[in-house]
Design a protein around this motif. Structure first.
Motif, PDB file in Angstrom:
ATOM      1  N   GLY A 115      62.864  61.901  73.642  1.00  0.00           N
ATOM      2  CA  GLY A 115      63.034  60.545  73.105  1.00  0.00           C
ATOM      3  C   GLY A 115      63.236  60.488  71.612  1.00  0.00           C
ATOM      4  N   TRP A 116      62.495  61.315  70.873  1.00  0.00           N
ATOM      5  CA  TRP A 116      62.645  61.273  69.410  1.00  0.00           C
ATOM      6  C   TRP A 116      64.038  61.725  68.992  1.00  0.00           C
ATOM      7  CZ3 TRP A 116      63.727  65.670  66.673  1.00  0.00           C
ATOM      8  CH2 TRP A 116      63.543  66.877  67.338  1.00  0.00           C
ATOM      9  N   LEU A 117      64.624  62.666  69.724  1.00  0.00           N
ATOM     10  CA  LEU A 117      65.983  63.113  69.416  1.00  0.00           C
ATOM     11  C   LEU A 117      66.989  62.023  69.772  1.00  0.00           C
ATOM     12  CD1 LEU A 117      67.710  65.474  68.400  1.00  0.00           C
ATOM     13  CD2 LEU A 117      67.864  66.236  70.758  1.00  0.00           C
ATOM     14  N   LEU A 118      66.796  61.383  70.926  1.00  0.00           N
ATOM     15  CA  LEU A 118      67.692  60.282  71.307  1.00  0.00           C
ATOM     16  C   LEU A 118      67.628  59.150  70.285  1.00  0.00           C
ATOM     17  CD1 LEU A 118      66.865  60.154  75.121  1.00  0.00           C
ATOM     18  CD2 LEU A 118      69.055  60.769  74.119  1.00  0.00           C
ATOM     19  N   TYR A 119      66.409  58.840  69.830  1.00  0.00           N
ATOM     20  CA  TYR A 119      66.235  57.769  68.833  1.00  0.00           C
ATOM     21  C   TYR A 119      66.892  58.146  67.518  1.00  0.00           C
ATOM     22  CZ  TYR A 119      64.051  54.673  65.500  1.00  0.00           C
ATOM     23  OH  TYR A 119      63.839  53.775  64.483  1.00  0.00           O
ATOM     24  N   THR A 120      66.693  59.366  67.067  1.00  0.00           N
ATOM     25  CA  THR A 120      67.254  59.805  65.788  1.00  0.00           C
ATOM     26  C   THR A 120      68.780  59.772  65.806  1.00  0.00           C
ATOM     27  OG1 THR A 120      65.364  61.253  65.489  1.00  0.00           O
ATOM     28  CG2 THR A 120      67.279  61.690  64.131  1.00  0.00           C
ATOM     29  N   ILE A 121      69.363  60.238  66.879  1.00  0.00           N
ATOM     30  CA  ILE A 121      70.823  60.242  66.963  1.00  0.00           C
ATOM     31  C   ILE A 121      71.369  58.825  67.131  1.00  0.00           C
ATOM     32  CG2 ILE A 121      72.736  60.939  68.469  1.00  0.00           C
ATOM     33  CD1 ILE A 121      71.432  63.646  68.667  1.00  0.00           C
ATOM     34  N   SER A 122      70.658  57.970  67.865  1.00  0.00           N
ATOM     35  CA  SER A 122      71.161  56.606  68.056  1.00  0.00           C
ATOM     36  C   SER A 122      71.144  55.796  66.751  1.00  0.00           C
ATOM     37  CB  SER A 122      70.371  55.883  69.138  1.00  0.00           C
ATOM     38  OG  SER A 122      69.049  55.668  68.710  1.00  0.00           O
ATOM     39  N   ILE A 123      70.185  56.030  65.871  1.00  0.00           N
ATOM     40  CA  ILE A 123      70.169  55.259  64.623  1.00  0.00           C
ATOM     41  C   ILE A 123      71.073  55.870  63.561  1.00  0.00           C
ATOM     42  CG2 ILE A 123      67.887  54.304  65.009  1.00  0.00           C
ATOM     43  CD1 ILE A 123      66.828  56.300  62.930  1.00  0.00           C
ATOM     44  N   SER A 124      71.407  57.175  63.697  1.00  0.00           N
ATOM     45  CA  SER A 124      72.245  57.800  62.684  1.00  0.00           C
ATOM     46  C   SER A 124      73.737  57.637  62.978  1.00  0.00           C
ATOM     47  CB  SER A 124      71.906  59.287  62.544  1.00  0.00           C
ATOM     48  OG  SER A 124      72.259  59.986  63.716  1.00  0.00           O
ATOM     49  N   HIS A 125      74.090  57.284  64.195  1.00  0.00           N
ATOM     50  CA  HIS A 125      75.507  57.121  64.517  1.00  0.00           C
ATOM     51  C   HIS A 125      75.756  55.684  64.789  1.00  0.00           C
ATOM     52  CE1 HIS A 125      75.366  61.359  64.495  1.00  0.00           C
ATOM     53  NE2 HIS A 125      76.566  61.527  64.958  1.00  0.00           N
TER      54      HIS A 125
END
Length: 125
Positions: A115-125
């Motif tokens: 989840g933390w990876l999904l969240y990080t990528i979703s806010i950075s792109h």
């Protein structure tokens, strides 16, 4: 080999499948995409964890499958995420074959791990 045994039930296919993948189809491409790479990359490790999760889903062991899918997503997000998005509807459609607890905990475990990876990528792109 467990996956081949489960899908085919043929003893010869169990031993023939790895030989074909690693030797006959080693340089075979599907639309220009190689099935097996010759070097160790993150997506190779992710595919290995994803294949084990497929075996666990076929054995109706969803908790280890979710853990392995989460680990797979940490190595290569699309490998784990795409397989997760295939498994969730399949598990919901075939819910009579799985325990209700496993159906609920499967996405929770996956999201805790990746989840933390999904969240990080979703806010950075």
């Amino acid at each position: 080999m467990q996956l081949t045994a489960f899908l085919s039930g043929n003893a010869l296919a169990v031993f023939l499948a790895p030989v074909l993948v690693f030797f006959a189809f080693y340089s075979f491409t599907v639309g220009g995409n190689y099935i097996q790479y010759s070097m160790l990359t993150c997506s190779t490790l992710a595919k290995a964890f994803a294949l084990w999760s497929i075996c666990f889903v076929f054995e109706k062991r969803l908790i280890p499958a979710a853990i392995l899918l989460g680990i797979s997503s940490l190595f290569q997000l699309l490998v784990g995420l795409q397989l997760f998005l295939v498994f969730v509807p399949a598990i919901l459609i075939l819910n009579r074959k799985f325990r209700r607890y496993d159906i609920v905990i499967f996405p929770v475990i996956y999201l805790i791990i990746s989840g933390w990876l999904l969240y990080t990528i979703s806010i950075s792109h």
